[in-house]
Structure formats: structure tokens, C-alpha cells
Design an enzyme around this catalytic site. Structure first.
Site, short mmCIF file in Angstrom:
data_model
loop_
_atom_site.label_atom_id
_atom_site.label_comp_id
_atom_site.label_asym_id
_atom_site.label_seq_id
_atom_site.Cartn_x
_atom_site.Cartn_y
_atom_site.Cartn_z
CB ALA A 1 -0.93 0.01 1.20
CB ALA B 1 6.58 -0.91 5.80
CB CYS B 2 4.71 0.89 1.18
SG CYS B 2 3.98 -0.75 1.41
CB THR B 3 6.80 5.70 2.79
OG1 THR B 3 5.40 5.89 2.50
CG2 THR B 3 7.54 7.01 2.55
CB ALA C 1 8.79 3.85 -2.38
#
Length: 158
Positions: free
Chosen positions: A41, A46-48, A51
Site C-alpha cells: 500500500a 514501510a512501503c514509503t 520506495a
């Protein structure tokens, strides 16, 4: 969930809408090495982190011949906001029906706080210029993953 991909498998082709308003296909990277990473998401911590790690290591990945593509089940509008907020210079693709994630075995059963559900499995697949899987990593951790991938690929930090 499909069987997990292993090195030497043909990478499933895909064409998905991207955050820039167009579409991106695996075939767009023919004759190139491409890191296809699946994340659950956009705009979550965590995804930020993951990325931004790819963003911060993009120059050395590119100098070693690798392109980067991120895929999530988020809608294009959310990906566009995420890409702009984090200044992400690589394509983010919307796989809302998770068909591509399923083809790459990056969709399946997950467990979190005692709850079992179907969702995106954080995964990274490296595809070579011939369209074959060179590296397949599943259940990767967001933090430290890019550094580990770089070590696995033999890329020294620039």
C-alpha cells in the site's frame, strides 16, 4: 496463489496503468534488466521506506543496468499522490485486481496479529533482458531490502 517464480522461469508479461497517467508493460524494458517490486500500500510507513530506498539507490542500480518498477493494488490516483510526495522517479503501477501480483505469486495468504487473509506479499523479482526471472525474493522486509538486493546483485554503493 501461483507457484513461486524461480530463476530461469519466463516472467509473466503485464501492461498496467501507471501513476503518470499512461501505461507500462514489461515489454517496455526488453533487452534491459528490471527490478519489479510488489508492495502492499502506497503511503504507509514501510512501503514509503522501501520506495525511498529504491529512489535513493536508483543511480547505482541504473549504472549497473537495472530499471525499477513498483507495483501495488492501489488505484492510479493514490500512486500519483505517493510518487509526487516522495519524488519517486520510477514507474508505479496500479494492479487493482491483483492479476499481475497473482501471476508473479506475490498475492496470497498472509497472517497479521492472528488474522489470516489474502493480500499482497512484499516481493521482488529481477527480470533479465530476455524476459527470464534472474532473482525471485518473497516475503522481503521493507527496511534494508534494497541494500540486501544490491548485495545479492553484486552492486557496490555509488
Amino acid at each position: 496463489m501461483s507457484d513461486r517464480l524461480v530463476p530461469g522461469d519466463a516472467a509473466p508479461n503485464f501492461t498496467l496503468p501507471n501513476a503518470a497517467g499512461g501505461s507500462t508493460s514489461l515489454k517496455d524494458f526488453a533487452d534491459s534488466l528490471v527490478v519489479v517490486y510488489f508492495y502492499p500500500a502506497a503511503s504507509t510507513p514501510a512501503c514509503t521506506q522501501q520506495a525511498c530506498d529504491f529512489r535513493d539507490n536508483l543511480a547505482s542500480l541504473k549504472s549497473a543496468g537495472y530499471q525499477v518498477v513498483g507495483i501495488s493494488p492501489d488505484p492510479v490516483a493514490k500512486l500519483a499522490t505517493f510518487a509526487a510526495a516522495q519524488d519517486l522517479p520510477f514507474p508505479l503501477l496500479a494492479d487493482e485486481d491483483h492479476a499481475v501480483a497473482e501471476a508473479y505469486a506475490a498475492w496470497g495468504e498472509k497472517k497479521n496479529y492472528g488474522r489470516t487473509y489474502q493480500g499482497l506479499i512484499r516481493s521482488t523479482i529481477v527480470v533479465d533482458g530476455a524476459g527470464k526471472v534472474a532473482v525471485a525474493q518473497y516475503n522481503v522486509r521493507a527496511t534494508g531490502h534494497v541494500a540486501k538486493l544490491r548485495r545479492d546483485l553484486g552492486i557496490d554503493k555509488a
